[in-house]
Write an enzyme that holds these catalytic residues in place. Sequence first.
Site, PDB file in Angstrom:
ATOM      1  N   HIS A 111     -30.710  37.919  48.073  1.00  0.00           N
ATOM      2  CA  HIS A 111     -30.727  37.185  46.793  1.00  0.00           C
ATOM      3  C   HIS A 111     -31.545  35.896  46.845  1.00  0.00           C
ATOM      4  CE1 HIS A 111     -28.156  40.179  45.252  1.00  0.00           C
ATOM      5  NE2 HIS A 111     -26.991  39.670  45.595  1.00  0.00           N
ATOM      6  N   HIS A 185     -25.942  38.452  38.235  1.00  0.00           N
ATOM      7  CA  HIS A 185     -24.893  38.882  39.169  1.00  0.00           C
ATOM      8  C   HIS A 185     -23.494  38.664  38.595  1.00  0.00           C
ATOM      9  CE1 HIS A 185     -23.101  39.816  43.053  1.00  0.00           C
ATOM     10  NE2 HIS A 185     -24.303  40.022  43.558  1.00  0.00           N
ATOM     11  N   GLU A 323     -26.209  45.412  38.644  1.00  0.00           N
ATOM     12  CA  GLU A 323     -27.374  44.539  38.709  1.00  0.00           C
ATOM     13  C   GLU A 323     -28.655  45.343  38.456  1.00  0.00           C
ATOM     14  OE1 GLU A 323     -26.920  42.265  42.557  1.00  0.00           O
ATOM     15  OE2 GLU A 323     -25.084  43.479  42.524  1.00  0.00           O
TER      16      GLU A 323
END
Length: 357
Positions: A111, A185, A323
């Site tokens: 991420h 998220h 996601e």
Amino acid sequence: MLAPGGRTPVKNLFGKLADGTEIHSWSLENGGTRLKVLSYGGIVQSLEIPDRHGRHANVSLGFDTIEDYVAGSPYFGALIGRYGNRIGDGRFTLDGEACQVGVNDGVNSLHGGAEGFDSRVWDVEPFTAGSDVGLYLYRTSADGEMGYPGTLKVKVTYTLTEHGDWRIDYEATTDKVTVVNLTSHVYWNLAGESGGTIHDHELRIDASHFTPVDSGLIPTGELAEVAGTPFDFRRTKTVGEDIRVAHQQLLYAKGFDHNWVLDKGVTAEPVAVATLRDPSSGRAMTVSTTEPGMQFYSGNFLDATLVGTGGTVYRQGDGLCLETQHFPDSPNKPSFPSTVLRPGQVYRTTTVHSFEH
């Protein structure tokens, strides 16, 4: 607090960072959906929708204080970048040049690294446009931030439509060749964020293939068929129906934490790809996107160490993520859809969450 009629976004002080930086919350309401967004990480702090009886509940996991988000949030509600999901060893090559980005998940990058977009302060500008209400979120990621090349200028638009849909439009430009993979998220629990397990939620994903991973959750490069595996959500089934099957991929991830290869591929306009429903409340959500993939994460690493906005402890499986994205480790997998962005190009993707009850 919302303005009369809920039409104008309302700004409030949410808290301060250790250096004194003020973090604000923005409250929006439209079409029966109520949304609260933080300038820290572009975080969706709460999203409220009605059940079959018209009773609103927050269906997004999160915290009450900025201190909790800073102390160690598992990306609750956050904007993710520069690169959503994992990059193996944090390494890749662009136009013959080796790149090393921040490693924060064992030997891998997750991420965007330890200081990704989820922990940055965004500039926020409210808007109303016709029957829509929303927020523009801006930030500039400097050349070399977390090891990524290029100065990346990012604009993300959160829109609540008159029908109560939550739409996310992502845009980015760069002055050097780089890679980009932005996503959101949010951890969903349509029974309410304190509603307990999501294993009874019913899920459909329009994907005939998924990307298997190794023990570090990095894709092997294979596009495997879901047929005959626990990963087949082409027909609606509960999240928990096959989650305890003794399948090596489930053992690696302690449940579902994989990228589904959406049958539609990359599209110019959002196409419906998944539906999530909670039978107990009647709440349902359809996800539409332009993206070719979707990471379905079943909240496997929630471990009863975090207390949410409703005052209850979050345990394993108390929320799930859907996601929308390009595939994990795409910079190292030439056969995957490209995540390369070059000067003069504009990165654009869109995802829409539509709610029913």
